[in-house]
Design a protein around this motif. Structure first.
Motif, PDB file in Angstrom:
ATOM      1  N   MET A   1       0.844  -1.195   0.000  1.00  0.00           N
ATOM      2  CA  MET A   1       0.000   0.000   0.000  1.00  0.00           C
ATOM      3  C   MET A   1       0.882   1.247   0.000  1.00  0.00           C
ATOM      4  SD  MET A   1      -2.841   1.303   2.779  1.00  0.00           S
ATOM      5  CE  MET A   1      -3.946  -0.062   2.462  1.00  0.00           C
ATOM      6  N   THR A   2       0.659   2.126  -0.951  1.00  0.00           N
ATOM      7  CA  THR A   2       1.432   3.368  -1.027  1.00  0.00           C
ATOM      8  C   THR A   2       0.875   4.370  -0.012  1.00  0.00           C
ATOM      9  OG1 THR A   2      -0.006   4.361  -2.702  1.00  0.00           O
ATOM     10  CG2 THR A   2       1.814   2.974  -3.476  1.00  0.00           C
ATOM     11  N   LEU A   3       1.630   5.456   0.193  1.00  0.00           N
ATOM     12  CA  LEU A   3       1.176   6.498   1.110  1.00  0.00           C
ATOM     13  C   LEU A   3      -0.141   7.103   0.632  1.00  0.00           C
ATOM     14  CD1 LEU A   3       1.763   8.254   3.601  1.00  0.00           C
ATOM     15  CD2 LEU A   3       3.011   9.828   2.090  1.00  0.00           C
ATOM     16  N   LEU A   4      -0.289   7.288  -0.685  1.00  0.00           N
ATOM     17  CA  LEU A   4      -1.529   7.853  -1.224  1.00  0.00           C
ATOM     18  C   LEU A   4      -2.697   6.903  -1.018  1.00  0.00           C
ATOM     19  CD1 LEU A   4      -2.957  10.117  -2.718  1.00  0.00           C
ATOM     20  CD2 LEU A   4      -2.248   9.063  -4.887  1.00  0.00           C
ATOM     21  N   ASP A   5      -2.473   5.597  -1.215  1.00  0.00           N
ATOM     22  CA  ASP A   5      -3.539   4.614  -0.975  1.00  0.00           C
ATOM     23  C   ASP A   5      -3.986   4.649   0.482  1.00  0.00           C
ATOM     24  OD1 ASP A   5      -3.559   3.689  -3.596  1.00  0.00           O
ATOM     25  OD2 ASP A   5      -1.988   2.205  -3.200  1.00  0.00           O
ATOM     26  N   PHE A   6      -3.007   4.738   1.387  1.00  0.00           N
ATOM     27  CA  PHE A   6      -3.341   4.807   2.815  1.00  0.00           C
ATOM     28  C   PHE A   6      -4.096   6.085   3.143  1.00  0.00           C
ATOM     29  CE2 PHE A   6      -2.103   6.544   6.987  1.00  0.00           C
ATOM     30  CZ  PHE A   6      -2.713   5.593   7.817  1.00  0.00           C
ATOM     31  N   ALA A   7      -3.666   7.217   2.569  1.00  0.00           N
ATOM     32  CA  ALA A   7      -4.272   8.512   2.881  1.00  0.00           C
ATOM     33  C   ALA A   7      -5.722   8.588   2.443  1.00  0.00           C
ATOM     34  CB  ALA A   7      -3.466   9.638   2.233  1.00  0.00           C
ATOM     35  N   ARG A   8      -6.001   8.168   1.197  1.00  0.00           N
ATOM     36  CA  ARG A   8      -7.368   8.280   0.702  1.00  0.00           C
ATOM     37  C   ARG A   8      -8.208   7.041   0.983  1.00  0.00           C
ATOM     38  NH1 ARG A   8      -6.040   8.422  -5.791  1.00  0.00           N
ATOM     39  NH2 ARG A   8      -5.211   6.303  -6.022  1.00  0.00           N
ATOM     40  N   GLY A   9      -7.598   6.079   1.671  1.00  0.00           N
ATOM     41  CA  GLY A   9      -8.319   4.876   2.063  1.00  0.00           C
ATOM     42  C   GLY A   9      -8.560   4.826   3.562  1.00  0.00           C
ATOM     43  N   PRO A  10      -7.794   3.990   4.297  1.00  0.00           N
ATOM     44  CA  PRO A  10      -8.027   3.833   5.743  1.00  0.00           C
ATOM     45  C   PRO A  10      -7.968   5.136   6.543  1.00  0.00           C
ATOM     46  CG  PRO A  10      -6.529   2.154   4.926  1.00  0.00           C
ATOM     47  CD  PRO A  10      -6.722   3.125   3.798  1.00  0.00           C
ATOM     48  N   ALA A  11      -6.988   5.997   6.242  1.00  0.00           N
ATOM     49  CA  ALA A  11      -6.838   7.236   7.026  1.00  0.00           C
ATOM     50  C   ALA A  11      -8.064   8.126   6.899  1.00  0.00           C
ATOM     51  CB  ALA A  11      -5.585   7.989   6.572  1.00  0.00           C
ATOM     52  N   LEU A  12      -8.526   8.321   5.679  1.00  0.00           N
ATOM     53  CA  LEU A  12      -9.680   9.192   5.462  1.00  0.00           C
ATOM     54  C   LEU A  12     -10.956   8.567   6.008  1.00  0.00           C
ATOM     55  CD1 LEU A  12     -10.526  11.890   4.281  1.00  0.00           C
ATOM     56  CD2 LEU A  12     -10.860  10.769   2.062  1.00  0.00           C
ATOM     57  N   GLU A  13     -11.098   7.252   5.889  1.00  0.00           N
ATOM     58  CA  GLU A  13     -12.283   6.575   6.418  1.00  0.00           C
ATOM     59  C   GLU A  13     -12.348   6.682   7.931  1.00  0.00           C
ATOM     60  OE1 GLU A  13     -11.970   2.628   4.957  1.00  0.00           O
ATOM     61  OE2 GLU A  13     -12.423   3.172   2.865  1.00  0.00           O
ATOM     62  N   ILE A  14     -11.213   6.479   8.584  1.00  0.00           N
ATOM     63  CA  ILE A  14     -11.163   6.610  10.052  1.00  0.00           C
ATOM     64  C   ILE A  14     -11.472   8.042  10.463  1.00  0.00           C
ATOM     65  CG2 ILE A  14      -9.637   6.538  12.063  1.00  0.00           C
ATOM     66  CD1 ILE A  14      -8.196   4.174  10.696  1.00  0.00           C
ATOM     67  N   ALA A  15     -10.874   9.003   9.754  1.00  0.00           N
ATOM     68  CA  ALA A  15     -11.089  10.417  10.081  1.00  0.00           C
ATOM     69  C   ALA A  15     -12.559  10.804   9.935  1.00  0.00           C
ATOM     70  CB  ALA A  15     -10.219  11.296   9.185  1.00  0.00           C
ATOM     71  N   LEU A  16     -13.203  10.371   8.862  1.00  0.00           N
ATOM     72  CA  LEU A  16     -14.619  10.683   8.650  1.00  0.00           C
ATOM     73  C   LEU A  16     -15.481  10.040   9.729  1.00  0.00           C
ATOM     74  CD1 LEU A  16     -14.865  10.319   4.767  1.00  0.00           C
ATOM     75  CD2 LEU A  16     -15.249  12.414   6.083  1.00  0.00           C
ATOM     76  N   SER A  17     -15.144   8.824  10.142  1.00  0.00           N
ATOM     77  CA  SER A  17     -15.901   8.146  11.199  1.00  0.00           C
ATOM     78  C   SER A  17     -15.779   8.890  12.521  1.00  0.00           C
ATOM     79  CB  SER A  17     -15.414   6.702  11.355  1.00  0.00           C
ATOM     80  OG  SER A  17     -15.607   5.958  10.170  1.00  0.00           O
ATOM     81  N   VAL A  18     -14.539   9.282  12.856  1.00  0.00           N
ATOM     82  CA  VAL A  18     -14.323  10.038  14.096  1.00  0.00           C
ATOM     83  C   VAL A  18     -15.073  11.368  14.038  1.00  0.00           C
ATOM     84  CG1 VAL A  18     -12.598  11.223  15.513  1.00  0.00           C
ATOM     85  CG2 VAL A  18     -12.096   8.964  14.564  1.00  0.00           C
ATOM     86  N   PHE A  19     -15.038  12.022  12.885  1.00  0.00           N
ATOM     87  CA  PHE A  19     -15.722  13.301  12.722  1.00  0.00           C
ATOM     88  C   PHE A  19     -17.227  13.158  12.948  1.00  0.00           C
ATOM     89  CE2 PHE A  19     -18.146  16.128   9.913  1.00  0.00           C
ATOM     90  CZ  PHE A  19     -17.738  17.370  10.373  1.00  0.00           C
ATOM     91  N   VAL A  20     -17.843  12.195  12.280  1.00  0.00           N
ATOM     92  CA  VAL A  20     -19.301  12.011  12.386  1.00  0.00           C
ATOM     93  C   VAL A  20     -19.707  11.652  13.810  1.00  0.00           C
ATOM     94  CG1 VAL A  20     -21.245  10.577  11.655  1.00  0.00           C
ATOM     95  CG2 VAL A  20     -19.608  11.409   9.961  1.00  0.00           C
ATOM     96  N   PHE A  21     -19.043  10.661  14.387  1.00  0.00           N
ATOM     97  CA  PHE A  21     -19.406  10.236  15.740  1.00  0.00           C
ATOM     98  C   PHE A  21     -19.032  11.304  16.770  1.00  0.00           C
ATOM     99  CE2 PHE A  21     -19.319   6.031  13.672  1.00  0.00           C
ATOM    100  CZ  PHE A  21     -20.556   5.545  14.099  1.00  0.00           C
ATOM    101  N   GLY A  22     -17.949  12.021  16.524  1.00  0.00           N
ATOM    102  CA  GLY A  22     -17.557  13.080  17.455  1.00  0.00           C
ATOM    103  C   GLY A  22     -18.554  14.222  17.478  1.00  0.00           C
ATOM    104  N   VAL A  23     -18.988  14.662  16.303  1.00  0.00           N
ATOM    105  CA  VAL A  23     -19.985  15.733  16.219  1.00  0.00           C
ATOM    106  C   VAL A  23     -21.301  15.277  16.850  1.00  0.00           C
ATOM    107  CG1 VAL A  23     -21.419  17.086  14.644  1.00  0.00           C
ATOM    108  CG2 VAL A  23     -18.969  16.849  14.211  1.00  0.00           C
ATOM    109  N   ALA A  24     -21.727  14.033  16.542  1.00  0.00           N
ATOM    110  CA  ALA A  24     -22.968  13.509  17.118  1.00  0.00           C
ATOM    111  C   ALA A  24     -22.876  13.449  18.642  1.00  0.00           C
ATOM    112  CB  ALA A  24     -23.254  12.120  16.548  1.00  0.00           C
TER     113      ALA A  24
END
Length: 219
Positions: A1-24
């Motif tokens: 997995m390249t850095l770009l694959d990690f950034a737009r894959g697992p990293a962004l998915e985790i960040a969006l999940s934290v954002f949604v649940f954190g705001v809620a």
């Protein structure tokens, strides 16, 4: 997995999940607090709670005349980088495509040249805000880690976005990955730092204004 694959894959998915649940979580923690009933007598001619909340919010979009001169720079500069950030997020074609993937809606983008100019102005405005905080004895005294780290995670995506577009210092794929990771960091911090004022501001100002106008206070 390249850095770009990690950034737009697992990293962004985790960040969006934290954002949604954190705001809620932040919103629910406020809504589920016990609300004391206002037993004061409503002043004659006082507006409704909704009207008072709206009037109070609009009224405080600009400081009172007594303080307008002292806080003029801070007020104007705040509008500059807030509006600039909104234009960057919702006006860049690549951002619109990303939001379309999330919500299924899209709109016309602004020319890339316009976005670059706005980004430079926004970045300058953010640095001006930091300099003001560092040089003002009062602001420096009341500033905490929250203030500085919030500034950092807000500024970093603007800076890395400009660097990526300009193709400076590293291959584009690497620059894009760093930019996406900086956005992920912002999303994770958003619900827990001072960036949360983006959604808490409406509630706090609205409730306060409704309570004051009920008692007959002029806003």
């Amino acid at each position: 997995m390249t850095l770009l694959d990690f950034a737009r894959g697992p990293a962004l998915e985790i960040a969006l999940s934290v954002f949604v649940f954190g705001v809620a979580w932040r919103l629910l923690s406020l809504l589920l607090l016990p609300w004391a009933k206002d037993r004061s007598v409503k002043r004659k001619g006082a507006p409704s709670a909704v009207s008072g909340a709206v009037r109070g919010f609009v009224r405080h979009l600009w400081p009172a005349k007594t303080y307008s001169t002292v806080s003029l720079f801070t007020t104007v500069n705040s509008y500059v980088f807030h509006i600039g950030l909104a234009i960057i997020v919702f006006g860049l074609a690549q951002h619109i495509l990303f939001l379309k993937g999330l919500f299924g809606v899209s709109w016309a983008n602004l020319p890339s040249g316009v976005i670059q100019i706005v980004s430079v102005i926004t970045l300058a405005s953010l640095f001006a805000a930091l300099i003001k905080r560092l040089t003002s004895p009062v602001l420096r005294l009341i500033s905490t880690f929250n203030d500085y780290f919030t500034w950092f995670v807000t500024t970093l995506p603007v800076f890395t976005g400009l660097i990526a577009v300009a193709h400076l210092w590293a291959p584009y794929q690497t620059l894009l990955a760093i930019h996406i990771l900086s956005v992920s960091l912002l999303l994770i911090w958003f619900p827990f730092g001072k960036l949360s004022h983006a959604f808490l501001l409406f509630a706090s100002r609205g409730v306060t204004a409704a309570a004051f106008t009920r008692k007959g206070a002029a806003l």
